[in-house]
Design a protein around this motif. Structure first.
Motif, PDB file in Angstrom:
ATOM      1  N   PHE A   3       0.846  -1.205   0.000  1.00  0.00           N
ATOM      2  CA  PHE A   3       0.000   0.000   0.000  1.00  0.00           C
ATOM      3  C   PHE A   3       0.881   1.254   0.000  1.00  0.00           C
ATOM      4  N   THR A   4       1.936   1.223   0.820  1.00  0.00           N
ATOM      5  CA  THR A   4       2.847   2.370   0.871  1.00  0.00           C
ATOM      6  C   THR A   4       3.536   2.589  -0.474  1.00  0.00           C
ATOM      7  N   SER A   5       4.039   1.496  -1.051  1.00  0.00           N
ATOM      8  CA  SER A   5       4.750   1.602  -2.327  1.00  0.00           C
ATOM      9  C   SER A   5       3.855   2.177  -3.411  1.00  0.00           C
ATOM     10  N   LEU A   6       2.636   1.668  -3.504  1.00  0.00           N
ATOM     11  CA  LEU A   6       1.710   2.155  -4.527  1.00  0.00           C
ATOM     12  C   LEU A   6       1.347   3.616  -4.306  1.00  0.00           C
ATOM     13  N   ALA A   7       1.083   3.972  -3.050  1.00  0.00           N
ATOM     14  CA  ALA A   7       0.707   5.351  -2.750  1.00  0.00           C
ATOM     15  C   ALA A   7       1.845   6.315  -3.098  1.00  0.00           C
ATOM     16  N   ARG A   8       3.064   5.928  -2.771  1.00  0.00           N
ATOM     17  CA  ARG A   8       4.200   6.787  -3.069  1.00  0.00           C
ATOM     18  C   ARG A   8       4.438   6.879  -4.582  1.00  0.00           C
ATOM     19  N   GLN A   9       4.309   5.740  -5.267  1.00  0.00           N
ATOM     20  CA  GLN A   9       4.534   5.737  -6.704  1.00  0.00           C
ATOM     21  C   GLN A   9       3.476   6.553  -7.437  1.00  0.00           C
ATOM     22  N   LEU A  10       2.221   6.437  -7.012  1.00  0.00           N
ATOM     23  CA  LEU A  10       1.110   7.106  -7.688  1.00  0.00           C
ATOM     24  C   LEU A  10       0.806   8.481  -7.111  1.00  0.00           C
ATOM     25  N   LYS A  11       1.518   8.835  -6.036  1.00  0.00           N
ATOM     26  CA  LYS A  11       1.383  10.162  -5.397  1.00  0.00           C
ATOM     27  C   LYS A  11      -0.056  10.415  -4.938  1.00  0.00           C
ATOM     28  N   LEU A  12      -0.594   9.437  -4.200  1.00  0.00           N
ATOM     29  CA  LEU A  12      -1.913   9.592  -3.590  1.00  0.00           C
ATOM     30  C   LEU A  12      -1.856   9.042  -2.174  1.00  0.00           C
ATOM     31  N   ARG A  13      -2.961   9.182  -1.433  1.00  0.00           N
ATOM     32  CA  ARG A  13      -2.996   8.723  -0.050  1.00  0.00           C
ATOM     33  C   ARG A  13      -3.278   7.231   0.006  1.00  0.00           C
ATOM     34  N   LYS A  14      -2.473   6.504   0.781  1.00  0.00           N
ATOM     35  CA  LYS A  14      -2.625   5.055   0.767  1.00  0.00           C
ATOM     36  C   LYS A  14      -3.918   4.599   1.426  1.00  0.00           C
ATOM     37  N   ALA A  15      -4.515   5.414   2.297  1.00  0.00           N
ATOM     38  CA  ALA A  15      -5.802   5.040   2.882  1.00  0.00           C
ATOM     39  C   ALA A  15      -6.874   4.901   1.809  1.00  0.00           C
ATOM     40  N   THR A  22      -6.179  15.622  -2.523  1.00  0.00           N
ATOM     41  CA  THR A  22      -7.581  15.331  -2.823  1.00  0.00           C
ATOM     42  C   THR A  22      -8.445  15.677  -1.621  1.00  0.00           C
ATOM     43  N   THR A  23      -9.547  16.382  -1.835  1.00  0.00           N
ATOM     44  CA  THR A  23     -10.390  16.851  -0.735  1.00  0.00           C
ATOM     45  C   THR A  23     -11.205  15.701  -0.146  1.00  0.00           C
ATOM     46  N   PRO A  24     -11.724  15.872   1.083  1.00  0.00           N
ATOM     47  CA  PRO A  24     -12.572  14.830   1.678  1.00  0.00           C
ATOM     48  C   PRO A  24     -13.787  14.500   0.825  1.00  0.00           C
ATOM     49  N   ALA A  25     -14.407  15.513   0.228  1.00  0.00           N
ATOM     50  CA  ALA A  25     -15.589  15.256  -0.601  1.00  0.00           C
ATOM     51  C   ALA A  25     -15.217  14.444  -1.840  1.00  0.00           C
ATOM     52  N   GLN A  26     -14.076  14.793  -2.463  1.00  0.00           N
ATOM     53  CA  GLN A  26     -13.624  14.032  -3.625  1.00  0.00           C
ATOM     54  C   GLN A  26     -13.249  12.602  -3.236  1.00  0.00           C
ATOM     55  N   THR A  27     -12.646  12.460  -2.055  1.00  0.00           N
ATOM     56  CA  THR A  27     -12.276  11.129  -1.561  1.00  0.00           C
ATOM     57  C   THR A  27     -13.505  10.263  -1.375  1.00  0.00           C
ATOM     58  N   GLN A  28     -14.556  10.822  -0.758  1.00  0.00           N
ATOM     59  CA  GLN A  28     -15.782  10.049  -0.543  1.00  0.00           C
ATOM     60  C   GLN A  28     -16.417   9.656  -1.873  1.00  0.00           C
ATOM     61  N   ALA A  29     -16.386  10.573  -2.829  1.00  0.00           N
ATOM     62  CA  ALA A  29     -16.952  10.252  -4.143  1.00  0.00           C
ATOM     63  C   ALA A  29     -16.181   9.119  -4.815  1.00  0.00           C
ATOM     64  N   LEU A  30     -14.866   9.128  -4.674  1.00  0.00           N
ATOM     65  CA  LEU A  30     -14.053   8.052  -5.252  1.00  0.00           C
ATOM     66  C   LEU A  30     -14.341   6.717  -4.580  1.00  0.00           C
ATOM     67  N   LEU A  50     -14.061   4.835   7.527  1.00  0.00           N
ATOM     68  CA  LEU A  50     -12.946   3.907   7.632  1.00  0.00           C
ATOM     69  C   LEU A  50     -11.664   4.550   7.101  1.00  0.00           C
ATOM     70  N   TYR A  51     -11.808   5.274   6.005  1.00  0.00           N
ATOM     71  CA  TYR A  51     -10.669   6.004   5.444  1.00  0.00           C
ATOM     72  C   TYR A  51     -10.075   6.947   6.494  1.00  0.00           C
ATOM     73  N   ASN A  52     -10.927   7.670   7.189  1.00  0.00           N
ATOM     74  CA  ASN A  52     -10.450   8.655   8.174  1.00  0.00           C
ATOM     75  C   ASN A  52      -9.689   7.986   9.315  1.00  0.00           C
ATOM     76  N   VAL A  53     -10.169   6.804   9.746  1.00  0.00           N
ATOM     77  CA  VAL A  53      -9.455   6.088  10.811  1.00  0.00           C
ATOM     78  C   VAL A  53      -8.056   5.706  10.331  1.00  0.00           C
ATOM     79  N   LEU A  54      -7.987   5.127   9.140  1.00  0.00           N
ATOM     80  CA  LEU A  54      -6.698   4.705   8.597  1.00  0.00           C
ATOM     81  C   LEU A  54      -5.783   5.903   8.347  1.00  0.00           C
TER      82      LEU A  54
END
Length: 733
Positions: free
Chosen positions: A573-585, A690-698, A719-723
């Motif tokens: 998860f860390t590797s993918l998030a870093r490679q794709l430049k997004l949040r791993k949660a 990415t904003t919380p609203a955009q995150t929820q939509a995704l 669940l995303y927020n906890v992680l």
């Protein structure tokens, strides 16, 4: 496959020696299979029968000396007892020879077997007849083969037999295998042979390529027309290095083969068996006085050092992308501004990736995947351009079985991640056997060979890999004063010339890091369980499960187990998030949810696809359909996010199988689906901002569209927020 006579030999040991207790071993398995436990037991039994009290698995100098002292040679007149003879007969069977009835009789069958054994060893000229001489007995009580095995070379076998026959009477020369394979023992026997022919006495000759041997070889250049033992030794060395030349005189065919070998090894092409050619044939590092044009090291290249290297004729410098230690070797990793210094001096750099890699248990498919992502990241950070070969290290003496079980799966993971996620290419650093096998598997384009480690079993007896780019042969110091630098001196083949120009590099600021499980693992688990319980997801069971279902048998996963699984893949998860430049949660949340929500209907759907009753279903950790994975991966290919060949509906079966069987493929597909979902929504590509609203939509789009998907998004954003809370804490460390 069980052999009845080997089984009888095992039974003889057990019944005669109190189930092994008399010999200081455990009872042998009476399985009819030859192996070291049987040979060790027979060795101890032989020692016991000769009156040796300190029994050992080793057939060493004491055993050998005692055998010669007591009997001289073994035959029907000297074998001291029936049990002693039974030991010999048992050993013959374990070697594949007819030992008679294991009845204690040195009869005609035993004699015929000994004659054949001597012939196969190549010593029948020295030891004619049916007697067993001490060195032959020593060879009988090990696992060496004296017939060609496992696609061995008959030409190499003939060399092995010739060496045995010519030198067996020398004190420190022991019978080597005649199996058609070059090996450590064969390589050492060649050095003994050369030392004997140079006139070294027993006790002086030691099988080491030392100053005396090197000095002697400088006076024994062989060339067209040379005959006799030196021509035989040279052609033997060529054959052992897999060069197709005839054994014997130095003919025109040999001269042509020498020229080819010299050209391949980047030696002066003289067509003669000169010292440098002898050295390259006999030891992995060859002539260590050779000056290479490449080097590698753990010291920063300053302008003064760069000039010293350039003045010494060096053109290519190997440097490390990353150093996991903050205290050991502080300049091992490429330092800020260093590549600019290399470029300004007109030098070129080839990158090396190594964290630990010094034991078999480091290597695995998952570790290879993790290393590849880390290497991509650091290569981009330093500014290495697409097309650069990154050398992944195997920095220990990997046995051939370990290469099969650990190293090859590791490099399969490396290649898959590098190929899919970057424009870089894979190289391998390691001993000769490792490099060649990784290359043969198609996992590396070039090899950086650790030939200084001449004692490694993966170097002894193996030729230079066919795709070698750099050959590490010596450690030297170049320059003086501020320009002084210790380097490993490397010969180059020209297959890789490194990089002489570099991109500006990327920032690693703000990216996710591995979760500190010791600090936060328990708290994260508790918070996830509390949140899931608050939205009606109990620790076990729940929606999709009936009260009488066998929850575990049908594949049910608890809240706790779902978290444990996600944390076990935190590296990915860390590797993918870093490679794709997004949040791993954003990747973790749907995977954790789908793992927890796995139910009997999902299990039944998987079984239907496996049985050929259906073409596709959601499957694996992220519960993804193959068809949507194909769409997501194709979109990411089109956007240049990942590499690969576009997929079609014809690939549904193979994609589904990977999703079902390979969690790393499944999780990676979740990440690519997340990016594709943003496209589906007409939203910006997910990023670190990415904003919380955009995150929820995704998150909602992961489950499709409509009311159910909206509910899915509302549940997963919590669940995303906890992680993410714990990911933030780890990033802050």
């Amino acid at each position: 496959m069980a052999d009845e006579m080997v089984q009888r030999a095992q039974r003889f040991i057990n019944t005669t020696y109190n189930n092994g207790a008399t010999l200081g071993i455990s009872k042998l398995d009476e399985n009819g299979r030859t192996g070291w436990p049987v040979m060790y037991a027979l060795t101890r039994a032989l020692q016991y029968e000769m009156g040796i009290t300190a029994l050992s698995n080793s057939f060493g100098p004491t055993t050998l000396g005692k055998l010669g002292e007591l009997y001289g040679k073994l035959d029907e007149t000297t074998v001291p007892s029936a049990n002693f003879c039974r030991i010999i007969q048992s050993a013959l069977y374990c070697k594949g020879y007819d030992g008679g009835e294991i009845d204690g009789q040195y009869n005609d069958r035993v004699k015929a077997a000994v004659v054949k054994l001597n012939q196969n060893m190549g010593v029948s000229g020295t030891y004619p007849g049916s007697s067993l001489w001490p060195k032959v007995v020593k060879g009988l009580f090990n696992m060496d083969a004296y017939v060609t095995v496992s696609n061995g070379s008959d030409a190499i076998r003939s060399i092995q037999q010739w060496l045995n026959g010519r030198y067996v009477l020398r004190k420190d020369f022991y019978i080597i295998p005649c199996d058609g394979h070059h090996s450590r023992d064969v390589a050492k026997s060649m050095l003994f042979a050369i030392q004997y022919e140079l006139g070294m006495a027993d006790g002086v000759a030691n099988g080491v390529f030392g100053p005396g041997t090197q000095s002697g070889l400088k006076s024994h250049t062989v060339s067209l027309g040379t005959t006799g033992v030196w021509a035989q030794l040279f052609t033997a060395a060529m054959i052992l290095n897999k060069r197709s030349v005839p054994f014997g005189n130095f003919t025109a065919t040999v001269q042509s083969g020498v020229q080819t070998f010299q050209s391949f090894s980047k030696l002066p092409v003289t067509g003669k068996g000169d010292f440098q050619t002898w050295a390259s044939l006999l030891v992995s590092y060859g002539d260590q006085s050779r000056k290479g044009t490449a080097c590698d090291g753990v010291t920063m290249i300053t302008p003064a050092r760069a000039q010293a290297l350039k003045d010494a004729g060096y053109q290519y410098i190997g440097r490390y992308l990353f150093n996991p230690s903050s205290t050991s070797l502080p300049e091992k990793q490429i330092q800020p501004g260093e590549l600019a210094t290399i470029k300004a001096a007109g030098l070129r750099c080839f990158p090396i990736f190594q964290t630990w890699s010094r034991s078999a248990d480091y290597f695995s498919y998952n570790q290879g995947t993790a290393d590849a992502f880390r290497a991509i990241e650091w290569a981009q950070f330093h500014g290495f351009k697409s097309g650069t070969v990154i050398y992944f290290a195997v920095d220990y003496d990997a046995m051939d079985g370990e290469v099969t079980d650990y190293v090859l799966p590791h490099f399969r993971g490396v290649l898959r991640a590098i190929s899919e996620n970057s424009g870089y290419r894979v190289g391998v650093y390691g001993p000769r056997n490792v490099c060649q096998r990784v290359a043969d598997a198609g996992y590396a384009v070039t090899s950086f060979v650790s030939d200084m480690s001449s004692g490694f079993s993966g170097n002894l007896g193996y030729p230079l890999p066919t795709n070698w780019a750099f050959d590490q042969i010596s450690t030297i110091t170049v320059g003086s004063g501020t320009g002084s630098i210790e380097i490993d001196n490397n010969i180059t083949s020209g297959r890789d010339t490194g990089q002489g120009d570099f991109d500006p590099g990327i920032s690693l600021d703000g990216l996710d890091t591995d979760l500190d499980k010791d600090a936060y693992g328990d708290a994260l688990l508790q918070d996830v369980r509390t949140y899931l319980d608050s939205i009606g997801v109990p620790e076990t069971g729940g929606e999709g499960w009936e009260a009488d279902d066998d929850w575990v048998t049908l594949g049910g996963i608890s809240n706790t187990k779902a978290v444990e699984l996600v944390l076990s893949a935190d590296w990915l998860f860390t590797s993918l998030a870093r490679q794709l430049k997004l949040r791993k949660a954003l990747i973790q949340a749907p995977v954790l949810w789908e793992l927890r929500k796995l139910n009997p209907f999902d299990v039944a759907a998987d079984e239907a696809v496996k049985a050929g009753l259906d073409d596709d279903c959601s499957t694996g950790w992220g519960q993804i359909f193959a068809w949507v994975t194909i769409e997501a991966r194709n979109y990411c290919m089109q956007q240049g996010i990942i590499n690969g060949t576009p997929l079609t509906n014809d690939d549904i079966a193979s994609v589904w199988k990977q999703l079902n069987e390979d969690p790393t493929y499944n999780i990676r597909s979740v990440a690519y689906l997340t990016i594709y979902n943003a496209h589906q929504l007409g939203a910006p590509r997910p990023s670190l901002s990415t904003t919380p609203a955009q995150t929820q939509a995704l998150l909602a789009r992961y489950n499709g569209t409509g009311d159910d998907a909206a509910k899915y998004g509302r549940e997963l954003i919590g669940l995303y927020n906890v992680l993410e809370n714990y990911n933030i804490l780890s990033r802050a460390q």
